[in-house]
Design a protein around this motif. Structure first.
Motif, PDB file in Angstrom:
ATOM      1  N   ALA A 156      51.931  25.043  41.868  1.00 11.67           N
ATOM      2  CA  ALA A 156      53.275  25.227  42.414  1.00 11.67           C
ATOM      3  C   ALA A 156      53.518  26.721  42.575  1.00 11.67           C
ATOM      4  O   ALA A 156      53.094  27.527  41.751  1.00 11.67           O
ATOM      5  N   VAL A 157      54.202  27.084  43.658  1.00  9.50           N
ATOM      6  CA  VAL A 157      54.445  28.487  43.993  1.00  9.50           C
ATOM      7  C   VAL A 157      55.874  28.857  43.617  1.00  9.50           C
ATOM      8  O   VAL A 157      56.812  28.111  43.900  1.00  9.50           O
ATOM      9  N   LEU A 214      44.258  34.350  36.321  1.00  8.47           N
ATOM     10  CA  LEU A 214      43.576  33.531  35.327  1.00  8.47           C
ATOM     11  C   LEU A 214      42.566  32.624  36.010  1.00  8.47           C
ATOM     12  O   LEU A 214      42.783  32.184  37.145  1.00  8.47           O
ATOM     13  N   GLN A 215      41.492  32.322  35.296  1.00  9.20           N
ATOM     14  CA  GLN A 215      40.564  31.285  35.735  1.00  9.20           C
ATOM     15  C   GLN A 215      40.682  30.090  34.794  1.00  9.20           C
ATOM     16  O   GLN A 215      40.645  30.238  33.567  1.00  9.20           O
ATOM     17  N   ILE A 216      40.863  28.911  35.409  1.00 10.92           N
ATOM     18  CA  ILE A 216      40.928  27.652  34.668  1.00 10.92           C
ATOM     19  C   ILE A 216      39.947  26.686  35.313  1.00 10.92           C
ATOM     20  O   ILE A 216      40.102  26.336  36.488  1.00 10.92           O
ATOM     21  N   ALA A 217      38.922  26.290  34.566  1.00 12.16           N
ATOM     22  CA  ALA A 217      37.913  25.337  35.056  1.00 12.16           C
ATOM     23  C   ALA A 217      37.364  25.759  36.413  1.00 12.16           C
ATOM     24  O   ALA A 217      37.201  24.940  37.319  1.00 12.16           O
ATOM     25  N   GLY A 218      37.067  27.056  36.552  1.00 10.69           N
ATOM     26  CA  GLY A 218      36.442  27.557  37.767  1.00 10.69           C
ATOM     27  C   GLY A 218      37.384  27.871  38.901  1.00 10.69           C
ATOM     28  O   GLY A 218      36.950  28.380  39.942  1.00 10.69           O
ATOM     29  N   GLU A 219      38.671  27.603  38.750  1.00  6.98           N
ATOM     30  CA  GLU A 219      39.663  27.915  39.782  1.00  6.98           C
ATOM     31  C   GLU A 219      40.497  29.109  39.360  1.00  6.98           C
ATOM     32  O   GLU A 219      40.884  29.230  38.206  1.00  6.98           O
ATOM     33  N   THR A 220      40.787  29.978  40.331  1.00 10.47           N
ATOM     34  CA  THR A 220      41.585  31.166  40.061  1.00 10.47           C
ATOM     35  C   THR A 220      43.060  30.890  40.330  1.00 10.47           C
ATOM     36  O   THR A 220      43.417  30.327  41.364  1.00 10.47           O
ATOM     37  N   VAL A 221      43.899  31.287  39.386  1.00  8.06           N
ATOM     38  CA  VAL A 221      45.348  31.133  39.517  1.00  8.06           C
ATOM     39  C   VAL A 221      45.956  32.527  39.591  1.00  8.06           C
ATOM     40  O   VAL A 221      45.929  33.269  38.598  1.00  8.06           O
ATOM     41  N   PRO A 222      46.498  32.928  40.750  1.00  2.00           N
ATOM     42  CA  PRO A 222      47.114  34.251  40.855  1.00  2.00           C
ATOM     43  C   PRO A 222      48.517  34.277  40.254  1.00  2.00           C
ATOM     44  O   PRO A 222      49.058  33.240  39.843  1.00  2.00           O
ATOM     45  N   ALA A 223      49.105  35.465  40.214  1.00  2.00           N
ATOM     46  CA  ALA A 223      50.444  35.621  39.658  1.00  2.00           C
ATOM     47  C   ALA A 223      51.470  34.870  40.493  1.00  2.00           C
ATOM     48  O   ALA A 223      51.287  34.650  41.692  1.00  2.00           O
ATOM     49  N   GLN A 224      52.538  34.462  39.822  1.00  2.00           N
ATOM     50  CA  GLN A 224      53.639  33.701  40.414  1.00  2.00           C
ATOM     51  C   GLN A 224      53.198  32.312  40.881  1.00  2.00           C
ATOM     52  O   GLN A 224      53.731  31.752  41.833  1.00  2.00           O
ATOM     53  N   ARG A 225      52.219  31.753  40.189  1.00  2.00           N
ATOM     54  CA  ARG A 225      51.786  30.376  40.427  1.00  2.00           C
ATOM     55  C   ARG A 225      51.865  29.607  39.107  1.00  2.00           C
ATOM     56  O   ARG A 225      51.566  30.134  38.035  1.00  2.00           O
ATOM     57  N   LEU A 226      52.250  28.338  39.218  1.00  2.34           N
ATOM     58  CA  LEU A 226      52.296  27.437  38.070  1.00  2.34           C
ATOM     59  C   LEU A 226      51.192  26.406  38.237  1.00  2.34           C
ATOM     60  O   LEU A 226      51.194  25.639  39.206  1.00  2.34           O
ATOM     61  N   ALA A 227      50.246  26.385  37.302  1.00  4.14           N
ATOM     62  CA  ALA A 227      49.162  25.405  37.331  1.00  4.14           C
ATOM     63  C   ALA A 227      49.563  24.194  36.502  1.00  4.14           C
ATOM     64  O   ALA A 227      49.885  24.321  35.316  1.00  4.14           O
ATOM     65  N   CYS A 228      49.561  23.022  37.137  1.00  4.60           N
ATOM     66  CA  CYS A 228      49.807  21.753  36.446  1.00  4.60           C
ATOM     67  C   CYS A 228      48.450  21.148  36.130  1.00  4.60           C
ATOM     68  O   CYS A 228      47.631  20.962  37.041  1.00  4.60           O
ATOM     69  N   LEU A 229      48.202  20.835  34.865  1.00  9.59           N
ATOM     70  CA  LEU A 229      46.861  20.489  34.436  1.00  9.59           C
ATOM     71  C   LEU A 229      46.678  18.988  34.242  1.00  9.59           C
ATOM     72  O   LEU A 229      47.627  18.256  33.944  1.00  9.59           O
TER      73      LEU A 229
END
Length: 277
Positions: free
Chosen positions: A10-11, A206-221
């Motif tokens: 989510a952005v 951040l890297q989570i399970a090989g995917e990069t998450v840039p700033a101002q992004r919300l990763a739902c796991l």
């Protein structure tokens, strides 16, 4: 144990609230972040972007958690609470059936950088008495690994070597909140099996399970038992864990209930002065 992966991103979008305070906001009032509803990031070196603050306004049906990275906020409410928090501190409100409060900014040399999180209350708690609590930074346990640090505001968090519980022990939805910092090239492995697990990156990548998450992004796991965070360039993020209520959500402005009729009642109660009694 199974690793958690990113199911969606989510952005954060520019928005405005209070007396013209500029914020970056992520929200989902359709249950997609359950038990969480909204995350606002306030951050600016320019006082005009936030100096108006949040004058007196009501809430019903939620908990709010405000966490300050730089600067500070002064809180006042109809219950008689008056206090301020600074860098590294947090304040928590259980709004229950109703609270009227204000939050006004305090600054330091780096300006203001803070977050406000809305956590939904279960239907059985939406008309419960309102409460408030400050948490100072030195009350929060720290989990330190090589090149990483986890500051725990609430809930239980565990690395491969130890676990700690944060001082906020009455968060709705059995929520857990933590602030993670990773140095360049660092990795942090956590054990966390809460049904809802969210990672909001606010600095670096951040890297989570090989995917990069840039700033101002919300990763739902995805579902799983472990989370591994790493960063090539260094990063800071908020970690949010919780258990969904799986209940209908009705939202209007500062009120979050289960049915439209309950929102109408909240508006009537606010207008006739009984919401916060």
């Amino acid at each position: 144990m199974s690793q958690r992966t990113i199911s969606r991103l989510a952005v954060s979008h520019p928005s405005q609230d209070g007396d013209g305070v500029k914020i970056s906001r992520i929200h989902d009032f359709d249950g997609g972040l359950d038990p969480f509803l909204m995350l606002d990031e306030l951050g600016s070196e320019h006082p005009d972007d936030y100096i108006g603050g949040f004058p007196p306004h009501p809430h019903r049906g939620i908990q709010t958690l405000t966490y300050v990275v730089h600067g500070g906020l002064m809180h006042e409410d109809h219950l008689g609470h008056s206090s301020s928090i600074g860098s590294g501190d947090a304040q928590w409100m259980h709004t229950g059936r109703g609270i009227i409060h204000s939050e006004m900014p305090l600054t330091d040399h780096a300006g203001l950088h803070a977050f406000q999180l809305w956590i939904n209350l279960a239907a059985r708690d939406k008309l419960s008495p309102a409460t408030y609590r400050d948490i100072k930074g030195d009350e929060m346990p720290h989990l330190k690994e090589s090149g990483s640090e986890l500051i725990v505001l609430g809930g239980r968090w565990a690395t491969t070597t130890r676990s700690v519980v944060g001082p906020l022990d009455a968060l709705a939805g059995q929520a857990g909140i933590a602030h993670v910092s990773l140095a360049e090239g660092a990795t942090l492995a956590l054990a966390q099996d809460a049904p809802t697990l969210l990672v909001y990156v606010f600095e670096g990548e951040l890297q989570i399970a090989g995917e990069t998450v840039p700033a101002q992004r919300l990763a739902c796991l995805s579902a799983g038992e472990t989370l591994t965070l790493s960063s090539d360039v260094g990063a800071q993020a908020l970690l949010l864990a919780g258990h969904p209520h799986d209940e209908p959500i009705a939202h209007y402005g500062p009120f979050v209930m289960n049915q439209r009729e309950e929102l109408d009642q909240a508006l009537r109660d606010y207008r006739d002065g009984t919401l916060a009694k």
